[in-house]
Design a protein around this motif. Structure first.
Motif, mmCIF file in Angstrom:
data_model
loop_
_atom_site.group_PDB
_atom_site.id
_atom_site.type_symbol
_atom_site.label_atom_id
_atom_site.label_comp_id
_atom_site.label_asym_id
_atom_site.label_seq_id
_atom_site.Cartn_x
_atom_site.Cartn_y
_atom_site.Cartn_z
ATOM 1 N N ILE A 15 24.273 -40.431 -16.366
ATOM 2 C CA ILE A 15 24.434 -39.533 -17.508
ATOM 3 C C ILE A 15 25.213 -40.272 -18.591
ATOM 4 N N GLN A 16 25.077 -39.770 -19.801
ATOM 5 C CA GLN A 16 25.805 -40.370 -20.916
ATOM 6 C C GLN A 16 26.592 -39.273 -21.615
ATOM 7 N N ILE A 17 27.889 -39.520 -21.782
ATOM 8 C CA ILE A 17 28.778 -38.598 -22.487
ATOM 9 C C ILE A 17 29.462 -39.401 -23.585
ATOM 10 N N GLU A 18 29.150 -39.048 -24.847
ATOM 11 C CA GLU A 18 29.748 -39.729 -26.003
ATOM 12 C C GLU A 18 29.707 -41.250 -25.860
ATOM 13 N N GLN A 19 28.545 -41.794 -25.705
ATOM 14 C CA GLN A 19 28.307 -43.238 -25.629
ATOM 15 C C GLN A 19 28.820 -43.903 -24.356
ATOM 16 N N LYS A 20 29.313 -43.128 -23.409
ATOM 17 C CA LYS A 20 29.789 -43.696 -22.145
ATOM 18 C C LYS A 20 28.863 -43.243 -21.029
ATOM 19 N N ARG A 21 28.391 -44.218 -20.243
ATOM 20 C CA ARG A 21 27.513 -43.904 -19.117
ATOM 21 C C ARG A 21 28.334 -43.720 -17.845
ATOM 22 N N ILE A 22 27.901 -42.784 -17.018
ATOM 23 C CA ILE A 22 28.530 -42.502 -15.734
ATOM 24 C C ILE A 22 27.425 -42.397 -14.687
ATOM 25 N N LEU A 23 27.651 -43.019 -13.545
ATOM 26 C CA LEU A 23 26.730 -42.871 -12.424
ATOM 27 C C LEU A 23 27.209 -41.714 -11.561
ATOM 28 N N LEU A 24 26.309 -40.777 -11.263
ATOM 29 C CA LEU A 24 26.609 -39.643 -10.393
ATOM 30 C C LEU A 24 25.836 -39.806 -9.100
ATOM 31 N N PHE A 25 26.514 -39.565 -7.999
ATOM 32 C CA PHE A 25 25.870 -39.563 -6.696
ATOM 33 C C PHE A 25 26.224 -38.247 -6.017
ATOM 34 N N VAL A 26 25.225 -37.569 -5.455
ATOM 35 C CA VAL A 26 25.440 -36.326 -4.727
ATOM 36 C C VAL A 26 24.785 -36.481 -3.364
ATOM 37 N N THR A 27 25.526 -36.108 -2.303
ATOM 38 C CA THR A 27 24.993 -36.300 -0.965
ATOM 39 C C THR A 27 25.509 -35.237 -0.004
ATOM 40 N N HIS A 28 24.959 -35.242 1.192
ATOM 41 C CA HIS A 28 25.385 -34.360 2.288
ATOM 42 C C HIS A 28 25.269 -35.188 3.556
ATOM 43 N N LEU A 29 26.400 -35.593 4.098
ATOM 44 C CA LEU A 29 26.405 -36.475 5.254
ATOM 45 C C LEU A 29 26.224 -35.717 6.563
ATOM 46 N N SER A 30 25.739 -36.421 7.549
ATOM 47 C CA SER A 30 25.453 -35.875 8.868
ATOM 48 C C SER A 30 26.734 -35.515 9.619
ATOM 49 N N LEU A 31 26.602 -34.585 10.550
ATOM 50 C CA LEU A 31 27.682 -34.269 11.486
ATOM 51 C C LEU A 31 27.724 -35.277 12.641
ATOM 52 N N ASN A 32 26.598 -35.936 12.912
ATOM 53 C CA ASN A 32 26.505 -36.916 13.986
ATOM 54 C C ASN A 32 27.336 -38.150 13.617
ATOM 55 N N PRO A 33 28.340 -38.527 14.428
ATOM 56 C CA PRO A 33 29.229 -39.649 14.077
ATOM 57 C C PRO A 33 28.499 -40.969 13.810
ATOM 58 N N PHE A 34 27.488 -41.296 14.617
ATOM 59 C CA PHE A 34 26.749 -42.544 14.410
ATOM 60 C C PHE A 34 26.018 -42.532 13.070
ATOM 61 N N LEU A 35 25.305 -41.439 12.794
ATOM 62 C CA LEU A 35 24.569 -41.331 11.527
ATOM 63 C C LEU A 35 25.526 -41.253 10.339
ATOM 64 N N HIS A 36 26.623 -40.537 10.514
ATOM 65 C CA HIS A 36 27.627 -40.409 9.457
ATOM 66 C C HIS A 36 28.134 -41.800 9.053
ATOM 67 N N HIS A 37 28.431 -42.630 10.034
ATOM 68 C CA HIS A 37 28.924 -43.988 9.765
ATOM 69 C C HIS A 37 27.874 -44.820 9.018
ATOM 70 N N LYS A 38 26.619 -44.735 9.458
ATOM 71 C CA LYS A 38 25.536 -45.467 8.780
ATOM 72 C C LYS A 38 25.379 -44.985 7.336
ATOM 73 N N GLN A 39 25.462 -43.679 7.130
ATOM 74 C CA GLN A 39 25.336 -43.124 5.779
ATOM 75 C C GLN A 39 26.490 -43.583 4.891
ATOM 76 N N MET A 40 27.699 -43.618 5.442
ATOM 77 C CA MET A 40 28.859 -44.087 4.683
ATOM 78 C C MET A 40 28.649 -45.532 4.225
ATOM 79 N N LYS A 41 28.190 -46.381 5.134
ATOM 80 C CA LYS A 41 27.941 -47.786 4.787
ATOM 81 C C LYS A 41 26.908 -47.901 3.670
#
Length: 135
Positions: A15-41
């Motif tokens: 997104i751009q706000i007054e000539q400044k760009r910002i990267l937005l990331f939205v996510t929902h991580l797993s409850l499974n510890p193995f998958l959660h760790h992979k998603q974090m990486k």
């Protein structure tokens, strides 16, 4: 017994706000510890690719100061830790007892306020988190 694995994804937008760009990331991580760790990486790898200021948010399914929280806060700031008041619990939306939802920011973003929105708790099983920031 066959386990069920929920598909997870991460939305990335610039997104751009007054000539400044910002990267937005939205996510929902797993409850499974193995998958959660992979998603974090994967998330940490993706956010490291660009010097543009970043907001990374969503349902992280982790506790504050947990191993996963420590991993992400080695790279980004927890907006609630900077400007929130109280415990920051967002789950469940009716009488919240856990802090599972976060907004993390890069160091080039200043966070002035962080709050949990209680307007319509029946809209989701989590309460929304809002921050006020500048780049």
């Amino acid at each position: 017994m066959i386990g069920i694995v929920e598909a997870r994804s991460m939305l990335e937008a610039t997104i751009q706000i007054e000539q400044k760009r910002i990267l937005l990331f939205v996510t929902h991580l797993s409850l499974n510890p193995f998958l959660h760790h992979k998603q974090m990486k994967k998330i940490l790898n993706e956010i490291s690719k660009s010097p543009i200021p970043k907001l990374v948010m969503g349902d992280w399914n982790m506790k504050p100061h947990s191993k996963g929280w420590n991993e992400i806060t080695n790279n980004l700031h927890d907006a609630w830790e900077i400007a929130g008041k109280g415990d920051g619990n967002t789950y469940p939306s009716i009488r919240p007892k856990r802090r599972l939802d976060y907004i993390f920011t890069s160091s080039s973003i200043s966070v002035f306020a962080a709050e949990i929105i209680h307007i319509e708790p029946g809209a989701s099983d989590h309460l929304p988190l809002r921050i006020v920031f500048s780049v």
